[in-house]
Design an enzyme around this catalytic site. Structure first.
Site, short mmCIF file in Angstrom:
data_model
loop_
_atom_site.label_atom_id
_atom_site.label_comp_id
_atom_site.label_asym_id
_atom_site.label_seq_id
_atom_site.Cartn_x
_atom_site.Cartn_y
_atom_site.Cartn_z
CB VAL A 182 52.02 43.58 30.43
CG1 VAL A 182 52.10 44.27 29.07
CG2 VAL A 182 52.98 42.40 30.48
CB CYS A 183 50.00 47.86 29.77
SG CYS A 183 49.06 49.33 29.32
CD GLN A 184 44.16 48.80 33.88
OE1 GLN A 184 43.81 47.96 33.04
NE2 GLN A 184 43.30 49.62 34.45
N GLY B 226 51.02 46.17 34.98
CA GLY B 226 52.24 46.55 35.69
C GLY B 226 51.92 47.41 36.90
CG MET C 40 57.62 44.22 30.33
SD MET C 40 57.14 42.85 29.25
CE MET C 40 57.83 43.37 27.68
#
Lengths: 356, 389
Positions: A148-150, A152, A172
């Site tokens: 998720v985000c960083q 990811g 994501m």
């Protein structure tokens, strides 16, 4: 000639203040348990430094558990419990209901003694130990990795280096191509002296990070958001959700200096990952090494990680099984909007189940 | 429930009742203006009705503003009292102040800005209504007031998201700037040479020339670099010369940080001045429509939209990215030099400095990695041993 409507203005204000007073009553009656986050039952199974690995207690019988366990890796900014922020919109609950055996990394709250931690430490030490633990515990050769985000970006790097351990990869709202100018963080980072910042602070204070995030949209995030809060706080469920989200937004860990320095220089400044030039601990990181099924999730109104930063991952990998979804929400809305549990989480859950 | 709990609980209840009474008073005053004796109201001329409504709204907003402020303070005090007197009681356990207080602080800060915006709107429309024959004058005054408002708001913006020490540092820019400016005129030649140009900029700024403030900042920066800057960077003599040099370096970096902040502020102010001029024109257009009545809510929505769009557009320019980077770099530089100065002052005391602690952190970090590598090696050797067995 039109006129200034004083009466309408005053009526609006009275209604507004009525709502505020009612909201204050709600607040007086509010109890901590009503705004509690991360309610799903979980157990700590691994603890290294400040990092903890949690295992969610399954919500289905053991016989109905999916074959492949899943690890969720969140960003170092903010906390991972936003995936289970409120009971009626918990993304993780949706996964558990589908029988997905779910683990999540909590990076913790770094202190000064962690200022020398590097990207390599996070990915090749902490993440790798977590993956090894899950593989050993489950007896399965591979896991599903959801970044998720960083997190990811971390997961893309990890999968490139350890494709043998990853069965499915989900990215994501993950920044991958940092050459874009659509998001302000991408724009400003190219002009940014991260060396000076890390030299000045060691670990970069959470307050400073929060100030930057808020100043990206000062009128919306400093005035309009709270004016809206005042107008709606009379609704107890709105008040509960707002308090949960607000507490999560400002529950930010300090950023480990060396990790941030490396991330900004290699990613935001030099865009090494998508260019195939990134190295971690002396090892070349090539996104083309990713061959497993890939699911990419983006948020259409994401001002922190615009979709154009994530989409190039689809072309950079060698996977043949690739799927892309974009939703009409913002960066945070993808986890906590009413759509998150009803629409977004089921799509991800079904995708995992089909490949578990 | 013991005596203290009961006493505190009753105080808390009374406080809530007082809050409600204060609000009800405001609402009743308001209702009296609008709903009592509608027959009489009809007899009043339009101007008088508008005046009355305006006064009622003002009174109500003022009351409600006071109320929210008082409520916030009282509420916080109430919780603090419960915290002090009744640990473990049911009342305290209903809510953890840490979960609510910071949110409410940000809320009340936004309410304070909202009320300021209302005052601004009220003054501007009163001005426009009274000076129908001088729309340009009204527009000019609107832009000027708008600048004052935005200046006040920029202070409010930062309060809830910055720690007190950082915020007080930001606030002290202004005072420091005033002190500096007052002494500049007679201090060194660069200032005297630029005096005319500086005054010219100030004169232009007073007539609405949006570029002149940026020019003023550039002139001041240049003069500083050729005067104070040189002084602060010069080599020193004497027994304490090293410490003095560190101190002056810190002061120099502080002034540079301040100037880069002024540069950002000047540019943002220009952008917002243009945006608010356009907003005023839009309002005038809307008022030309006989069917359209404009409420404060309409104005607020437009104000947020227009200012937000203007700031966002400026944020995406390379120019702004350079400004913000320059400011940030100067701020970090100041912190580094301030820390160095502090360490130099503490050098004679038996207190570990930040640099020394960083060295310890690095050693601990390296040792942790060594332990991890050794554990892996041991595990690998054990596995090999098992295979051999």
């Amino acid at each position: 000639m039109g006129k200034f409507d004083f009466k309408g203005s005053a009526e609006y204000t009275v209604n507004y203040m009525n709502g505020v007073v009612k909201g204050m009553e709600n607040l007086i009656n509010m109890t901590s348990d009503r705004i509690r986050t991360g309610e799903l039952e979980k157990e700590e199974v691994l603890h290294i430094g400040k990092m903890k690995l949690y295992h969610y207690i399954p919500l289905v019988e053991e016989s109905k558990l999916q074959d492949t366990p899943m690890l969720i890796t969140y960003a170092l900014v903010n906390k991972q419990y936003m995936m289970d922020l409120q009971p009626d919109r918990s993304v993780i609950k949706s996964f558990l209901e589908k029988g997905i055996d779910t683990y999540i990394i909590d990076w913790g709250y770094p202190a000064k003694e962690d200022m020398y931690m590097t990207l390599e430490d996070h990915i090749e030490w902490y993440m790798d130990d977590c993956v090894d633990y899950i593989i050993k515990k489950s007896g399965k050769p591979q896991i599903t990795l959801l970044g998720v985000c960083q997190g990811g970006t971390f997961s893309a790097i990890y999968t490139s280096l350890h494709q043998d351990k990853i069965k499915n990869f989900i990215a994501m709202v993950a920044p991958i191509d940092f050459s874009i100018n659509e998001g302000l963080l991408f724009k400003w980072s190219k002009h940014f002296n991260v060396d000076k910042m890390v030299d000045a602070y060691g670990n970069v204070p959470a307050d400073l990070m929060n100030a930057v995030f808020v100043l990206l949209k000062p009128f919306e995030l400093m005035i309009d958001k709270y004016v809206g809060f005042g107008a709606a706080m009379a609704d107890p469920s709105y008040l509960e959700n707002f308090l949960r989200t607000e507490n999560w937004i400002f529950d930010s860990p300090d950023q480990e200096g060396e990790t941030l320095r490396q991330f900004v220089k290699d990613m935001y400044e030099d865009n090494k990952l998508i260019k195939g030039e990134f190295e971690l601990g002396g090892k070349e990181v090539k996104l083309e090494n990713i061959t497993c099924p890939l699911l990419v999730i983006c948020a259409k109104y994401d001002h922190l990680v615009p979709p154009v930063s994530t989409e190039p991952l689809l072309d950079a990998v060698s996977s043949t099984d690739k799927e892309f979804h974009i939703f009409d929400v913002g960066h945070v809305g993808i986890y906590i909007s009413p759509n998150s549990k009803n629409e977004i989480a089921p799509i991800i859950g079904d995708w995992i189940v089909e490949r578990s | 429930m013991d005596f203290f709990n009961k006493e505190m609980y009753e105080k808390g209840l009374k406080l809530q009742k007082d809050m409600m009474a204060q609000y009800m008073d405001a609402v009743q005053n308001f209702s009296k203006f609008f709903h009592d004796d509608s027959e009489k109201k009809e007899k009043k001329d339009a101007e008088s009705i508008f005046g009355t409504m305006q006064a009622a709204t003002e009174a109500m907003l003022k009351n409600s503003g006071d109320m929210t402020q008082n409520m916030w303070k009282s509420y916080e005090n109430m919780l603090r009292m419960w915290l002090d007197f009744t640990p473990g009681s049911d009342i305290f356990h209903r809510m953890n102040p840490e979960e609510v207080m910071p949110v409410m602080e940000r809320f009340f800060s936004s309410m304070s800005m909202y009320t300021k915006l209302y005052d601004f709107w009220k003054e501007c429309i009163a001005d426009a209504s009274e000076n129908l024959k001088d729309p340009f004058g009204a527009a000019e005054r609107y832009v000027k007031k708008s600048e004052e408002l935005l200046r006040e708001m920029s202070q409010e913006f930062l309060k809830p998201i910055m720690s007190d020490d950082v915020f007080s540092l930001m606030e002290s820019y202004a005072d420091f700037g005033k002190t500096l400016n007052s002494s500049l005129e007679d201090f060194m030649a660069p200032w005297r040479e630029k005096r005319e140009a500086l005054l010219d900029c100030i004169a232009k700024a007073s007539t609405g020339d949006k570029e002149s403030y940026a020019e003023f900042v550039a002139l001041v920066t240049d003069a500083y670099q050729n005067s104070f800057g040189k002084l602060f960077n010069m080599k020193n003599v004497g027994m304490a010369k090293d410490k003095i040099a560190i101190n002056l370096e810190m002061l120099d970096s502080y002034v540079r940080m301040m100037f880069s902040y002024f540069e950002i502020a000047a540019n943002v102010q220009n952008i917002l001045r243009d945006a608010n001029t356009e907003l005023w024109e839009k309002i005038q257009e809307m008022m030309a429509d006989p069917e359209k009545d404009l409420t404060f809510k309409d104005f607020y929505d437009m104000w947020i939209r227009v200012n937000s769009a203007a700031v966002n557009k400026f944020y995406f320019t390379d120019e702004f990215a350079d400004f913000i980077n320059q400011y940030a770099t100067n701020a970090y530089d100041f912190k580094i030099k301030a820390d160095r100065f502090m360490e130099s002052m503490l050098a004679g005391l038996p207190i570990p400095t930040d640099s020394e602690m960083k060295s310890v952190y690095k050693t601990v970090y390296d040792l942790r990695k060594d332990v991890r590598d050794l554990k892996k090696e041991i595990a690998s050797l054990r596995a090999e041993l098992e295979e051999l067995k």
